[in-house]
Write an enzyme that holds these catalytic residues in place. Sequence first.
Site, PDB file in Angstrom:
ATOM      1  N   HIS A 113     111.646   5.980  32.452  1.00 42.58           N
ATOM      2  CA  HIS A 113     111.680   6.874  33.671  1.00 42.58           C
ATOM      3  C   HIS A 113     112.487   8.321  33.112  1.00 42.58           C
ATOM      4  O   HIS A 113     113.669   7.946  32.567  1.00 42.58           O
ATOM      5  CB  HIS A 113     112.584   6.189  34.798  1.00 42.58           C
ATOM      6  CG  HIS A 113     112.236   6.849  36.205  1.00 42.58           C
ATOM      7  ND1 HIS A 113     113.037   7.941  36.611  1.00 42.58           N
ATOM      8  CD2 HIS A 113     111.188   6.425  37.167  1.00 42.58           C
ATOM      9  CE1 HIS A 113     112.842   8.294  37.757  1.00 42.58           C
ATOM     10  NE2 HIS A 113     111.910   7.366  38.004  1.00 42.58           N
ATOM     11  N   ASP A 169     118.794   0.077  32.643  1.00 44.04           N
ATOM     12  CA  ASP A 169     118.526   0.481  33.685  1.00 44.04           C
ATOM     13  C   ASP A 169     117.726  -0.714  34.544  1.00 44.04           C
ATOM     14  O   ASP A 169     116.534  -1.042  34.033  1.00 44.04           O
ATOM     15  CB  ASP A 169     117.331   1.694  33.548  1.00 44.04           C
ATOM     16  CG  ASP A 169     116.961   2.210  34.801  1.00 44.04           C
ATOM     17  OD1 ASP A 169     117.109   1.570  35.812  1.00 44.04           O
ATOM     18  OD2 ASP A 169     116.010   3.054  34.527  1.00 44.04           O
TER      19      ASP A 169
HETATM   20  N1  PMP Z   1     114.760   3.581  36.597  1.00 42.55           N
HETATM   21  C1  PMP Z   1     113.593   3.209  36.755  1.00 42.55           C
HETATM   22  C2  PMP Z   1     112.870   2.107  36.164  1.00 42.55           C
HETATM   23  C3  PMP Z   1     112.950   3.571  38.223  1.00 42.55           C
HETATM   24  O1  PMP Z   1     111.906   2.883  38.501  1.00 42.55           O
HETATM   25  C4  PMP Z   1     113.380   4.452  38.936  1.00 42.55           C
HETATM   26  C5  PMP Z   1     112.732   4.724  40.279  1.00 42.55           C
HETATM   27  N2  PMP Z   1     111.506   4.813  40.323  1.00 42.55           N
HETATM   28  C6  PMP Z   1     114.680   5.112  38.704  1.00 42.55           C
HETATM   29  C7  PMP Z   1     115.330   4.625  37.540  1.00 42.55           C
HETATM   30  C8  PMP Z   1     115.135   6.055  39.526  1.00 42.55           C
HETATM   31  O2  PMP Z   1     115.839   5.563  40.947  1.00 42.55           O
HETATM   32  P1  PMP Z   1     116.343   6.380  41.868  1.00 42.55           P
HETATM   33  O3  PMP Z   1     115.346   7.454  42.136  1.00 42.55           O
HETATM   34  O4  PMP Z   1     116.451   5.411  42.989  1.00 42.55           O
HETATM   35  O5  PMP Z   1     117.675   7.161  41.144  1.00 42.55           O
END
Ligand code: PMP
Length: 409
Positions: free
Chosen positions: A120, A197
Amino acid sequence: MSNPYRKDFPLLNQKQREKPLIYLDNAATTQKPEAVIKAVEDYYSEYNANPYRGLYDISEKATKEYEEARKVTAEFINAEEPAEIIFTRNATESLNLIAYSFGRSILKEGDEILIPISEHHSNLLPWQLLAKEKKAVLNYLYLDDNGHIKEDEIEAKITKNTRIVALAYVSNVLGTIYPVKKIIKKAHSVGAFTVLDCAQSIPHFPLDVSELDTDFAVFSGHKMLGPMGIGVLYGKRQLLEEMPPFLTGGEMIDFVSEQDATFAPLPQKFEAGTPNVGGAIGLMAAINYIKDVGYDKIQKAEEELSVYALDKLRELPYVTIYGEKSYSESRSGVISFNVSDVHPHDVSSLLDADGVCIRAGHHCAQPLMRYMQAAATCRISFYFYNTKEDVNAFIESLKKVRRWLGLGD
Ligand code: PMP
């Protein structure tokens, strides 16, 4: 089919365009049970006050509940102590904190940061910027056609030059569950640090930071039944103590003079400004709800739904599934797919007409999209409150998409 949990989720019981709402975008955010909504409401209606500072009853109660939330979170992920839990806004902020505080203080020119190509953007951009600043190298682990990290990549790319290995436990696009224990072990064997993560794993299966021995772990409350605006950063005490502060200001200091300052002990050192007390209390309620349901039941429900949905999707000749095509132990309930000749945004909009909420786009993983040679994909993602009826409604609506556009079956 009766699902005993649906009644706890007010949003799932409403209609959209006169039809039942089918919510299949749980990887983006989950719905909230009454218990979480009530915990947040109770805080704001009964003891809302700035914590730590007020020497009066409701402020003390706010402080006590906020710290209780930290304790419950620490126990939930088997951290050694509550001080290793830093509350942030979300997984993104936690990852930025690690990159800018920890990464910036340890990286030197030529050092390597290693991440899978599927990350991500939240676990990519902080490292990309840092690598540029430090003249370090951002390296990638590449995937096979099933969305797994290629076996020889781990051996070949984690070397004595590697300083940081940062990866998702579960891919938010392909649903792949990565062999994180093995990767953490290998990273430590060369003296590298690990960042996990867990945004897409902790809603679905347990996280044990002590057993995994990861140096850092992050997640967001809103993807695990909690409110938006509360996130978690876990770090080993020794590392957190050695790290410089990230954000500075109120609450995080010990002593401030005109030209100098000393900082508060953990965890306050990393929680500058007034914290999200209501968010932390909501997260605690979410954790308690997950514990009451039990991860075993959550996993069983999601496995059934994923097997069922993948089977149905494979029957449609015009559907391409990305990553593993069948359910397995290394796959979770996130399914990315495309419909031949139809843009994912059009698929999503047409399904919306039937009250079916799915995701379409690059899922904040553009390098992965390029690697898979897909401009974008559709994505469905389950949680334990979904039902086979949800899958049926989704499939029936999907079957109409090409017909609607005059493309045939
Ligand atoms: N890491 C992963 C694997 C995610 O799926 C997401 C959200 N789609 C995030 C990080 C970021 O999360 P947030 O937008 O709540 O900070």
